[in-house]
Design a protein around this motif. Structure first.
Motif, mmCIF file in Angstrom:
data_model
loop_
_atom_site.group_PDB
_atom_site.id
_atom_site.type_symbol
_atom_site.label_atom_id
_atom_site.label_comp_id
_atom_site.label_asym_id
_atom_site.label_seq_id
_atom_site.Cartn_x
_atom_site.Cartn_y
_atom_site.Cartn_z
ATOM 1 N N ALA A 99 5.805 -4.377 -6.920
ATOM 2 C CA ALA A 99 5.804 -5.143 -5.673
ATOM 3 C C ALA A 99 5.158 -4.354 -4.539
ATOM 4 O O ALA A 99 4.421 -4.911 -3.709
ATOM 5 C CB ALA A 99 7.233 -5.538 -5.304
ATOM 6 N N LYS A 100 5.397 -3.054 -4.526
ATOM 7 C CA LYS A 100 4.813 -2.203 -3.485
ATOM 8 C C LYS A 100 3.292 -2.124 -3.633
ATOM 9 O O LYS A 100 2.551 -2.206 -2.646
ATOM 10 C CB LYS A 100 5.453 -0.809 -3.562
ATOM 11 C CG LYS A 100 5.107 0.113 -2.428
ATOM 12 C CD LYS A 100 6.072 1.295 -2.371
ATOM 13 C CE LYS A 100 6.115 2.113 -3.641
ATOM 14 N NZ LYS A 100 6.908 3.359 -3.458
ATOM 15 N N VAL A 101 2.816 -1.977 -4.879
ATOM 16 C CA VAL A 101 1.373 -1.952 -5.120
ATOM 17 C C VAL A 101 0.755 -3.294 -4.748
ATOM 18 O O VAL A 101 -0.313 -3.358 -4.120
ATOM 19 C CB VAL A 101 1.078 -1.606 -6.591
ATOM 20 C CG1 VAL A 101 -0.409 -1.768 -6.892
ATOM 21 C CG2 VAL A 101 1.523 -0.184 -6.913
ATOM 22 N N GLN A 102 1.413 -4.385 -5.114
ATOM 23 C CA GLN A 102 0.886 -5.705 -4.786
ATOM 24 C C GLN A 102 0.747 -5.889 -3.272
ATOM 25 O O GLN A 102 -0.263 -6.416 -2.787
ATOM 26 C CB GLN A 102 1.793 -6.796 -5.358
ATOM 27 C CG GLN A 102 1.256 -8.211 -5.141
ATOM 28 C CD GLN A 102 2.131 -9.262 -5.785
ATOM 29 O OE1 GLN A 102 3.274 -9.002 -6.164
ATOM 30 N NE2 GLN A 102 1.604 -10.465 -5.923
ATOM 31 N N ARG A 103 1.745 -5.450 -2.521
ATOM 32 C CA ARG A 103 1.651 -5.543 -1.056
ATOM 33 C C ARG A 103 0.459 -4.760 -0.522
ATOM 34 O O ARG A 103 -0.243 -5.211 0.391
ATOM 35 C CB ARG A 103 2.953 -5.053 -0.404
ATOM 36 C CG ARG A 103 4.116 -6.015 -0.547
ATOM 37 C CD ARG A 103 5.255 -5.643 0.373
ATOM 38 N NE ARG A 103 5.816 -4.326 0.077
ATOM 39 C CZ ARG A 103 6.794 -4.111 -0.778
ATOM 40 N NH1 ARG A 103 7.334 -5.120 -1.445
ATOM 41 N NH2 ARG A 103 7.265 -2.882 -0.969
ATOM 42 N N ARG A 104 0.234 -3.581 -1.077
ATOM 43 C CA ARG A 104 -0.896 -2.770 -0.624
ATOM 44 C C ARG A 104 -2.228 -3.446 -0.940
ATOM 45 O O ARG A 104 -3.155 -3.408 -0.137
ATOM 46 C CB ARG A 104 -0.840 -1.379 -1.269
ATOM 47 C CG ARG A 104 0.175 -0.448 -0.662
ATOM 48 C CD ARG A 104 -0.304 0.094 0.699
ATOM 49 N NE ARG A 104 -1.439 0.997 0.515
ATOM 50 C CZ ARG A 104 -2.632 0.820 1.066
ATOM 51 N NH1 ARG A 104 -2.882 -0.226 1.846
ATOM 52 N NH2 ARG A 104 -3.609 1.697 0.848
ATOM 53 N N VAL A 105 -2.323 -4.082 -2.120
ATOM 54 C CA VAL A 105 -3.555 -4.799 -2.448
ATOM 55 C C VAL A 105 -3.769 -5.947 -1.471
ATOM 56 O O VAL A 105 -4.864 -6.128 -0.927
ATOM 57 C CB VAL A 105 -3.524 -5.306 -3.898
ATOM 58 C CG1 VAL A 105 -4.722 -6.217 -4.175
ATOM 59 C CG2 VAL A 105 -3.516 -4.134 -4.884
ATOM 60 N N LEU A 106 -2.737 -6.736 -1.229
ATOM 61 C CA LEU A 106 -2.871 -7.871 -0.315
ATOM 62 C C LEU A 106 -3.219 -7.408 1.095
ATOM 63 O O LEU A 106 -3.850 -8.143 1.860
ATOM 64 C CB LEU A 106 -1.574 -8.684 -0.304
ATOM 65 C CG LEU A 106 -1.200 -9.340 -1.641
ATOM 66 C CD1 LEU A 106 0.143 -10.060 -1.513
ATOM 67 C CD2 LEU A 106 -2.286 -10.302 -2.100
ATOM 68 N N ASP A 107 -2.843 -6.169 1.412
ATOM 69 C CA ASP A 107 -3.150 -5.618 2.734
ATOM 70 C C ASP A 107 -4.503 -4.931 2.781
ATOM 71 O O ASP A 107 -4.918 -4.454 3.830
ATOM 72 C CB ASP A 107 -2.046 -4.633 3.153
ATOM 73 C CG ASP A 107 -2.106 -4.298 4.636
ATOM 74 O OD1 ASP A 107 -2.338 -5.207 5.450
ATOM 75 O OD2 ASP A 107 -1.941 -3.100 4.977
#
Length: 253
Positions: free
Chosen positions: A87-95
């Motif tokens: 979830a943390k990696v996904q947030r960084r990608v979306l950001d």
């Protein structure tokens, strides 16, 4: 991020095959992650590595916040990757952080989360030839590559590949056994870019191939974050004065 600043790349790898399989250890004595980080460093990038068995899988907040592009190789232990790290990696990608997913990473939690599909496919290990055709010769990921890349031996991946239609398809593979496969798939997710690149079975020296190395370096540069202000969401004040008022009948007064 300025183009003059070295691109900060983190190469993530399970590092399980290298410790369990002598053949893989012979090809990649320092691990697949170190091989990839090595040629990216030679290309002028600031590359470091992270592996599954490190604390937080090597993907701490400090590491992710200092990463422009994350490269992901996984196979044996997709299920061991913690959901909170995904979830943390996904947030960084979306950001805005770029993500390059390699080979069997198609079945990783992070790729499936970003695609929203099973990402399932057909596969076969038969020491067969793979030819990756460049189907988007003007794309920056294909820069410096001829009409195709030929790999003498690779694992077959075949259609149907259960992914969303790529925003851009850069490579399509043909295999000696007759199958074809979408092997270079580019996406935008939120403010970030995602590229899936198929070759890289662990028992073949694929990541020592100069054209494969060039594609991965090109993809990292393509996926670098854009230096701009992030969008602001939510309730918005009008940019212009709203002067028209409606009467009881709904007509402007």
């Amino acid at each position: 991020m300025s183009r003059t600043t070295a691109l900060r790349v983190t190469v993530w790898n399970e590092n399980r095959h290298e410790r369990q399989n002598p053949r893989v250890r012979e090809i990649y004595p320092e691990g697949i992650h170190s091989a990839i980080a090595g040629f990216l460093t030679e290309a002028g990038m600031a590359a470091r590595t992270a592996t599954l068995d490190e604390p937080e899988h090597g993907l701490t907040d400090d590491v992710l916040n200092g990463t422009d592009v994350l490269i992901w190789w996984g196979h044996l232990a997709h299920g061991e990757v913690r959901d909170d790290i995904v979830a943390k990696v996904q947030r960084r990608v979306l950001d805005g952080m770029g993500l390059i997913v390699l080979h069997s990473g198609h079945d990783s939690k992070i790729f499936r989360a970003l695609m929203g599909t099973s990402c399932a496919l057909k596969w076969r290990e038969a020491n067969e030839k793979e030819r990756l055709w460049v189907v988007a010769p003007g794309h920056p990921i294909a820069a410096g590559i001829g009409e195709s890349i030929e790999l003498e031996r690779e694992e077959m991946y075949g259609e149907h590949f259960d992914i969303p239609a790529p925003d851009e398809l850069v490579f399509a593979s043909w295999f000696e056994g007759g199958e074809v496969f979408r092997s270079g798939c580019a996406y935008e997710r939120g403010s970030g870019k995602v590229f899936y690149f198929r070759p890289g079975h662990e028992t073949y020296p694929t990541y020592w191939h100069p054209d494969v190395q060039r594609v991965i370096a090109n993809a990292a540069n393509w996926a670098r974050p854009v230096d701009r202000e992030r969008p602001v969401y939510g309730n918005a004040r009008p940019l212009e004065a709203i002067g028209a008022k409606t009467g009881k009948g709904g007509e402007a007064e």
